[in-house]
Design an enzyme around this catalytic site. Structure first.
Site, PDB file in Angstrom:
ATOM      1  N   ARG A 101       0.883  -1.183   0.000  1.00  0.00           N
ATOM      2  CA  ARG A 101       0.000   0.000   0.000  1.00  0.00           C
ATOM      3  C   ARG A 101       0.910   1.220   0.000  1.00  0.00           C
ATOM      4  NH1 ARG A 101      -5.491   1.331   3.309  1.00  0.00           N
ATOM      5  NH2 ARG A 101      -6.173  -0.169   1.758  1.00  0.00           N
ATOM      6  N   HIS A 128      -7.238   0.650  -6.620  1.00  0.00           N
ATOM      7  CA  HIS A 128      -7.475  -0.200  -5.446  1.00  0.00           C
ATOM      8  C   HIS A 128      -8.171  -1.481  -5.931  1.00  0.00           C
ATOM      9  CE1 HIS A 128      -7.807  -1.378  -1.412  1.00  0.00           C
ATOM     10  NE2 HIS A 128      -8.778  -0.606  -0.974  1.00  0.00           N
ATOM     11  N   GLN A 131     -10.201  -4.083  -3.614  1.00  0.00           N
ATOM     12  CA  GLN A 131     -11.540  -3.678  -3.178  1.00  0.00           C
ATOM     13  C   GLN A 131     -12.593  -4.065  -4.203  1.00  0.00           C
ATOM     14  OE1 GLN A 131     -12.404  -1.879  -0.123  1.00  0.00           O
ATOM     15  NE2 GLN A 131     -14.403  -2.590  -0.788  1.00  0.00           N
ATOM     16  N   ASP A 216     -17.143   7.243  -2.186  1.00  0.00           N
ATOM     17  CA  ASP A 216     -15.936   7.105  -1.367  1.00  0.00           C
ATOM     18  C   ASP A 216     -15.646   8.485  -0.766  1.00  0.00           C
ATOM     19  OD1 ASP A 216     -13.558   6.160  -0.250  1.00  0.00           O
ATOM     20  OD2 ASP A 216     -12.425   6.213  -2.125  1.00  0.00           O
ATOM     21  N   CYS A 256     -16.308   1.673   0.087  1.00  0.00           N
ATOM     22  CA  CYS A 256     -15.194   0.800   0.490  1.00  0.00           C
ATOM     23  C   CYS A 256     -14.852   0.942   1.968  1.00  0.00           C
ATOM     24  CB  CYS A 256     -13.974   1.071  -0.374  1.00  0.00           C
ATOM     25  SG  CYS A 256     -13.295   2.740  -0.185  1.00  0.00           S
ATOM     26  N   ARG A 284     -13.781  -8.576   1.731  1.00  0.00           N
ATOM     27  CA  ARG A 284     -12.366  -8.332   1.473  1.00  0.00           C
ATOM     28  C   ARG A 284     -11.556  -9.576   1.836  1.00  0.00           C
ATOM     29  NH1 ARG A 284     -10.436  -3.296   1.238  1.00  0.00           N
ATOM     30  NH2 ARG A 284      -8.691  -4.430   0.330  1.00  0.00           N
TER      31      ARG A 284
HETATM   32  N1  NVA Z   1      -9.890   6.625  -1.690  1.00  0.00           N
HETATM   33  C1  NVA Z   1      -9.562   6.206  -0.353  1.00  0.00           C
HETATM   34  C2  NVA Z   1      -9.813   4.744  -0.187  1.00  0.00           C
HETATM   35  C3  NVA Z   1      -9.513   4.200   1.179  1.00  0.00           C
HETATM   36  C4  NVA Z   1      -9.709   2.715   1.284  1.00  0.00           C
HETATM   37  C5  NVA Z   1      -8.116   6.543  -0.049  1.00  0.00           C
HETATM   38  O1  NVA Z   1      -7.272   6.347  -0.932  1.00  0.00           O
HETATM   39  O2  NVA Z   1      -7.841   7.032   1.039  1.00  0.00           O
HETATM   40  N1   CP Z   2     -11.422  -0.206   2.104  1.00  0.00           N
HETATM   41  C1   CP Z   2     -10.168  -0.283   2.562  1.00  0.00           C
HETATM   42  O1   CP Z   2      -9.213  -0.508   1.814  1.00  0.00           O
HETATM   43  O2   CP Z   2     -10.048  -0.125   3.896  1.00  0.00           O
HETATM   44  P1   CP Z   2      -8.698   0.012   4.723  1.00  0.00           P
HETATM   45  O3   CP Z   2      -8.096   1.351   4.373  1.00  0.00           O
HETATM   46  O4   CP Z   2      -9.151  -0.062   6.155  1.00  0.00           O
HETATM   47  O5   CP Z   2      -7.777  -1.109   4.363  1.00  0.00           O
END
Ligand code: NVA
Ligand code: CP
Length: 298
Positions: A101, A128, A131, A216, A256, A284
């Site tokens: 990540r 992502h 997801q 989101d 998500c 997930r």
């Molecule tokens: N768009 C959000 C998704 C989190 C799971 C982010 O990147 O923070």
């Molecule tokens: N939806 C998602 O990826 O959640 P987290 O940021 O908690 O992993």
């Protein structure tokens, strides 16, 4: 040796993606069927916070008889500037797969180019994909096949939105994206998938007669400084019961998570009957099990 990575949904043929999602449905019912070779280890390199993705991967590996190893940049040499290429070469010699990540998608690509083991995108600024496996699984479980259905994305043209564009192509659904001007997803990506994807600045037009409405957060991780500016820009883009009433009567709502009640989604909708966000979150784990099974079997 060609290593199979999962940096975006485009990395796997649509038939394989659908097979992974179907396997996830099966593994949810019968977790004991999950099979990976003995003693596999998954490395987890997370430069951003996570609850769902991290827990899903760690529990998935434990339940399937393998193990996982969490590497925070603060505690590893990655945070002290060891080149990504060198980290990829070293980890390839010790673990069997790595989920990353990070911010720049190019970092994932660089790691993958130098990796002898599968690399999974656990979220980048651009995509992502994990997801989306869970989202498609959740839709299938509640409503059956997603092929040919209509989906609306309301909000920021962010990493999730861009993975929905890839998903529209892979799983064959029609996607309408409503964003404020200036917050659209990549024009190149939209152009590539223009037969299935359209853009609007009108949330009501986007959700009309759709089978699934998705949103989101307005400010993703790394955009915290833009929070108040974005709250103004996105003020007319909250998904609430009124907007949802324009979708098909059987339409589902997904997010998500984590969600900001009162911003991108009303509390009433998030916690109401149209929302399947808790199943989506649980899935997930099942879908990441199916993904790991697939990657370890290559
Ligand atoms: N768009 C959000 C998704 C989190 C799971 C982010 O990147 O923070
Ligand atoms: N939806 C998602 O990826 O959640 P987290 O940021 O908690 O992993």
């Amino acid at each position: 040796m060609v290593v199979q990575h999962f940096l975006t949904l485009d990395d796997l043929p649509p038939a394989e993606l659908l097979a992974i999602v179907r396997r996830a449905v099966e593994l949810k019912r019968q977790p004991e069927l999950a099979q990976i070779q003995a003693r596999k280890t998954l490395g987890l390199i997370f430069e951003k916070s996570s609850t769902r993705t991290r827990v899903a991967f760690e529990v998935a590996m434990t339940q399937m008889g393998g193990s996982s190893l969490f590497l925070s940049p603060a505690d590893s040499q990655l945070g002290r500037g060891e080149p990504i290429e060198d980290s990829a070469r070293v980890l390839s010699r010790m673990v069997d797969c790595v989920a990353i990540r990070t911010y720049e998608h190019s970092k994932l690509q660089c790691f993958a180019e130098n990796s002898q083991i599968p690399v999974i995108n656990a979220l980048s600024d651009d995509f992502h994909p994990c997801q989306l496996l869970a989202d498609v699984q959740t839709f299938i479980e509640h409503r059956g096949d997603i092929g040919g259905k209509r989906v609306a994305w309301v909000g920021d043209g962010n990493n999730m939105c861009q993975s929905y564009i890839n998903a529209a192509a892979a799983f064959d659904f029609e996607l309408t994206i409503a964003t404020p001007a200036g917050f659209e997803p990549s024009a190149e990506l939209v152009k590539k998938h223009r037969s299935r994807v359209s853009l609007t600045v009108d949330p009501a037009a986007a959700v009309k007669n759709v089978d699934l409405v998705v949103t989101d957060v307005w400010a993703s991780m790394g955009q915290e400084a833009e929070q108040s500016e974005r709250e103004s820009a996105f003020a007319a883009f909250q998904v609430d019961a009124e907007l949802m009433s324009l979708a098909n009567p059987e339409a589902l709502f997904m997010h998500c998570l984590p969600a900001h009640r009162g911003e991108e989604v009303s509390a009433e909708l998030l916690d109401g009957d149209d929302s399947v966000v808790w199943d989506e979150a649980e899935n997930r784990m099942h879908s990441q099990k199916a993904l790991l099974e697939y990657l370890f079997a290559q």
